[in-house]
Design an enzyme around this catalytic site. Structure first.
Site, short mmCIF file in Angstrom:
data_model
loop_
_atom_site.label_atom_id
_atom_site.label_comp_id
_atom_site.label_asym_id
_atom_site.label_seq_id
_atom_site.Cartn_x
_atom_site.Cartn_y
_atom_site.Cartn_z
N THR A 122 0.83 -1.20 0.00
CA THR A 122 0.00 0.00 0.00
C THR A 122 0.86 1.25 0.00
OG1 THR A 122 -1.55 1.31 1.35
CG2 THR A 122 -0.13 -0.22 2.52
N TYR A 146 -1.92 0.04 10.02
CA TYR A 146 -2.12 -0.70 8.77
C TYR A 146 -0.91 -0.53 7.87
CZ TYR A 146 -3.65 -1.37 3.95
OH TYR A 146 -3.73 -1.73 2.63
#
Length: 332
Positions: A122, A146
């Site tokens: 990501t 995350y």
């Protein structure tokens, strides 16, 4: 004439949004995708292009059995916890599941002799770097658990590459949108958290309104700015990454983006134009861990992989997502 035996690719999270589209792209490219998914957030009905193994990444025995049965030539790893807000409330859970699951998967792959690994990372690994179009050389400074867990998995892969020869391609991206233009698979989460499907639910009247999580960011209209990629374009990059590894080109990382940012209000405006319907909205507070601006370049993927974006206009992404929204979903 002797029939060619197709190679298997193990796809973790293949019952989810991106994973199911990747399975279709793999099948179209001549591979057999084997979905490995615990179905906690995925949909069994989305597994349409190859076999399903119901299993959890924390269960090493289940992983070993899947590798032994299918002998995949590569792994595509999509399965992960991915909600930024939740990761800030319970970071231990994100570290335990995301890193523990990836570590089990990497160990099982190496033990089976499967040394090609494509990882869905990501751009959240870069953190909050306003005014910068992110490249693969941008310093990674994640600001939420995350992104930090994904960054740690990238380190795991580098370590396994040095120690065991595990070759890997890392794709850093975010805000995947749209749906399969042919309507076989689409975006549907439980619970739904992504901007475009939430917005379409509000337009369709299945949700009272779309909540704007913060309207006081240092952007032109006060809402967060993000780069959006059509899921069909995204998974084609993953197929190209697989071929890159099978051709022995070695480990690397690619950003996947358009280099163009859209604010939340920009997306709302496009949705109103595409659907010819108003978007009911409610202004709410910021969410912890959200960056103001994240925009990703993809020059390396374009020049080295030969990646071409053919679907990634905002109107096309909303149009395909709206078509999927208007048909019966997996839970109908």
């Amino acid at each position: 004439m002797r029939r060619r035996v197709l190679d298997h690719v193990l796809v973790t999270g293949g019952a989810g949004f991106v994973g199911s589209h990747a399975c279709k792209a793999l099948r179209n490219a001549g591979f057999i995708p084997v979905t490995f998914d615990n179905l906690s957030t995925g949909w069994e009905q989305a597994v349409r292009f190859g076999p399903l193994v119901k299993g959890d990444l924390m269960d090493r025995a289940a992983l070993d059995a899947a590798f032994a049965q299918y002998r995949p030539v590569a792994v595509m790893h999509f399965a992960a916890l991915s909600l930024v807000g939740d990761s800030m409330k319970d970071p231990a859970h994100y570290w335990r599941v995301n890193i523990g699951g990836a570590l089990n998967l990497a160990e099982a792959a190496v033990a089976s002799g499967c040394l090609n690994f494509i990882f869905s990372s990501t751009c959240a690994t870069y953190g909050d770097q306003d005014g910068v179009v992110l490249t693969e050389d941008t310093v990674q400074r994640p600001i939420n658990a995350y992104g930090a867990s994904k960054r740690a998995i990238e380190d795991v892969l580098a370590n396994f590459g040095a120690a065991f020869g595990l070759q890997h391609v890392i794709f850093r991206y975010f805000n995947v949108a749209g749906a399969d233009p042919e309507g076989e698979v689409g975006e549907q989460h439980r619970p739904e958290t992504h901007l475009i499907p939430l917005m379409l639910e509000a337009i369709a009247g299945r949700r009272e309104a779309l909540v704007l999580h913060g309207t006081d960011y240092p952007t032109a209209d006060g809402t967060c700015v993000r780069d959006y990629i059509h899921v069909t374009d995204l998974v084609q990059a993953h197929v190209l990454g697989l071929r890159w590894l099978l051709e022995g080109k070695g480990s690397t990382a690619f950003n996947l983006g358009t280099g163009n940012g859209f604010s939340v209000r920009d997306v709302i405006r496009h949705a109103g134009q595409v659907t010819n319907r108003p978007v009911p909205i409610i202004e709410g507070p910021r969410r912890a861990g959200d960056a103001a601006v994240l925009v990703s370049g993809s020059q390396r993927a374009e020049t080295e992989l030969g990646w071409v974006r053919s679907h990634s206009t905002m109107d096309q992404m909303i149009r395909d997502a709206w078509a999927w929204d208007q048909k019966p979903g997996y839970d109908s």
